[in-house]
Design a protein around this motif. Structure first.
Motif, short mmCIF file in Angstrom:
data_model
loop_
_atom_site.label_atom_id
_atom_site.label_comp_id
_atom_site.label_asym_id
_atom_site.label_seq_id
_atom_site.Cartn_x
_atom_site.Cartn_y
_atom_site.Cartn_z
N LEU A 81 0.83 -1.21 0.00
CA LEU A 81 0.00 0.00 0.00
C LEU A 81 0.86 1.26 0.00
O LEU A 81 0.57 2.22 -0.72
CB LEU A 81 -0.94 0.00 1.21
CG LEU A 81 -2.12 -0.96 1.12
CD1 LEU A 81 -2.86 -1.02 2.45
CD2 LEU A 81 -3.06 -0.55 -0.02
N GLY A 82 1.92 1.26 0.80
CA GLY A 82 2.83 2.40 0.82
C GLY A 82 3.50 2.62 -0.53
O GLY A 82 3.75 3.76 -0.94
N SER A 83 3.76 1.53 -1.23
CA SER A 83 4.42 1.65 -2.54
C SER A 83 3.55 2.37 -3.56
O SER A 83 4.06 2.94 -4.52
CB SER A 83 4.82 0.27 -3.07
OG SER A 83 3.70 -0.41 -3.60
N LEU A 84 2.23 2.35 -3.35
CA LEU A 84 1.35 3.06 -4.28
C LEU A 84 1.70 4.55 -4.32
O LEU A 84 1.72 5.16 -5.40
CB LEU A 84 -0.11 2.88 -3.87
CG LEU A 84 -0.69 1.49 -4.12
CD1 LEU A 84 -2.07 1.37 -3.47
CD2 LEU A 84 -0.76 1.19 -5.61
N ALA A 85 2.01 5.14 -3.17
CA ALA A 85 2.35 6.56 -3.12
C ALA A 85 3.81 6.82 -3.49
O ALA A 85 4.12 7.79 -4.17
CB ALA A 85 2.08 7.11 -1.72
N VAL A 86 4.69 5.92 -3.07
CA VAL A 86 6.13 6.14 -3.26
C VAL A 86 6.60 5.74 -4.66
O VAL A 86 7.31 6.49 -5.32
CB VAL A 86 6.93 5.37 -2.19
CG1 VAL A 86 8.41 5.46 -2.43
CG2 VAL A 86 6.57 5.85 -0.80
N ILE A 94 -2.78 -8.87 -10.80
CA ILE A 94 -1.88 -9.62 -9.91
C ILE A 94 -1.52 -8.76 -8.69
O ILE A 94 -1.46 -9.27 -7.57
CB ILE A 94 -0.62 -10.10 -10.65
CG1 ILE A 94 -1.01 -11.13 -11.71
CG2 ILE A 94 0.40 -10.67 -9.68
CD1 ILE A 94 0.14 -11.55 -12.62
N PHE A 95 -1.30 -7.48 -8.90
CA PHE A 95 -0.99 -6.56 -7.79
C PHE A 95 -2.13 -6.56 -6.78
O PHE A 95 -1.91 -6.72 -5.59
CB PHE A 95 -0.76 -5.14 -8.34
CG PHE A 95 -0.37 -4.15 -7.28
CD1 PHE A 95 0.95 -3.89 -7.01
CD2 PHE A 95 -1.34 -3.45 -6.56
CE1 PHE A 95 1.32 -2.96 -6.04
CE2 PHE A 95 -1.00 -2.53 -5.60
CZ PHE A 95 0.35 -2.28 -5.33
N TRP A 96 -3.38 -6.39 -7.28
CA TRP A 96 -4.53 -6.30 -6.37
C TRP A 96 -4.86 -7.65 -5.74
O TRP A 96 -5.25 -7.71 -4.57
CB TRP A 96 -5.74 -5.71 -7.10
CG TRP A 96 -5.45 -4.31 -7.52
CD1 TRP A 96 -5.28 -3.84 -8.79
CD2 TRP A 96 -5.24 -3.17 -6.67
NE1 TRP A 96 -4.99 -2.50 -8.78
CE2 TRP A 96 -4.96 -2.05 -7.49
CE3 TRP A 96 -5.26 -2.98 -5.29
CZ2 TRP A 96 -4.71 -0.78 -6.98
CZ3 TRP A 96 -5.01 -1.70 -4.77
CH2 TRP A 96 -4.74 -0.64 -5.61
N LEU A 97 -4.71 -8.73 -6.48
CA LEU A 97 -4.92 -10.05 -5.92
C LEU A 97 -3.89 -10.33 -4.82
O LEU A 97 -4.23 -10.86 -3.75
CB LEU A 97 -4.83 -11.13 -7.00
CG LEU A 97 -4.97 -12.58 -6.51
CD1 LEU A 97 -6.34 -12.82 -5.90
CD2 LEU A 97 -4.71 -13.55 -7.67
N SER A 98 -2.65 -9.93 -5.06
CA SER A 98 -1.61 -10.10 -4.04
C SER A 98 -1.96 -9.33 -2.77
O SER A 98 -1.82 -9.85 -1.66
CB SER A 98 -0.25 -9.63 -4.59
OG SER A 98 0.14 -10.43 -5.67
N LEU A 99 -2.42 -8.10 -2.93
CA LEU A 99 -2.81 -7.30 -1.76
C LEU A 99 -3.95 -7.97 -1.01
O LEU A 99 -3.91 -8.07 0.22
CB LEU A 99 -3.21 -5.89 -2.19
CG LEU A 99 -3.70 -4.99 -1.06
CD1 LEU A 99 -2.61 -4.75 -0.01
CD2 LEU A 99 -4.21 -3.66 -1.62
N ALA A 100 -4.95 -8.44 -1.73
CA ALA A 100 -6.09 -9.10 -1.08
C ALA A 100 -5.64 -10.35 -0.32
O ALA A 100 -6.09 -10.59 0.81
CB ALA A 100 -7.16 -9.45 -2.11
#
Length: 118
Positions: A81-86, A94-100
């Protein structure tokens, strides 16, 4: 299989995939594992580490083992989540599935079960 064991097994399987298929894992994560060093680091960092932690939690009766697995998953989720801003990464499915998966598996591993005997 209870949720904590499922979380541990998922972490272990994720790690084993990194050990056995470092190029496929790296490619799925948009990393480069095109050199011997890149494959070795993928096997060790994304493979061996997760496989060992998940495996230990599967065989251990210590509640701290499952909590450690949950902390690993939730730490990955918070960092993602932090990487979204940085980093402003490309966010495919795949990004969102990984987060879930990180949030879900991390949560079930750290939330104590009222009927847990260990």
């Amino acid at each position: 299989m209870d949720a904590g064991r499922l979380s541990s097994a998922a972490l272990m399987v994720s790690g084993l995939a990194g050990v056995v298929m470092p190029v496929r894992v790296a490619t799925a994560l948009d990393l480069s594992a095109t050199t011997g060093r890149g494959r070795a680091e993928t096997r060790a960092g994304l493979g061996g580490t997760y496989a060992a932690l998940g495996g230990w939690a599967l065989v251990s009766r210590a509640p701290a083992a499952r909590t450690a697995v949950g902390a690993a998953w939730l730490g990955a989720a918070a960092t993602r989540l932090g990487s979204l801003a940085v980093d402003r990464p490309r966010t495919d499915w795949i990004f969102w599935l990984s987060l879930a998966m990180e949030v879900g598996l991390g949560t079930v591993a750290v939330v104590p079960r009222p009927d847990a005997a260990d």
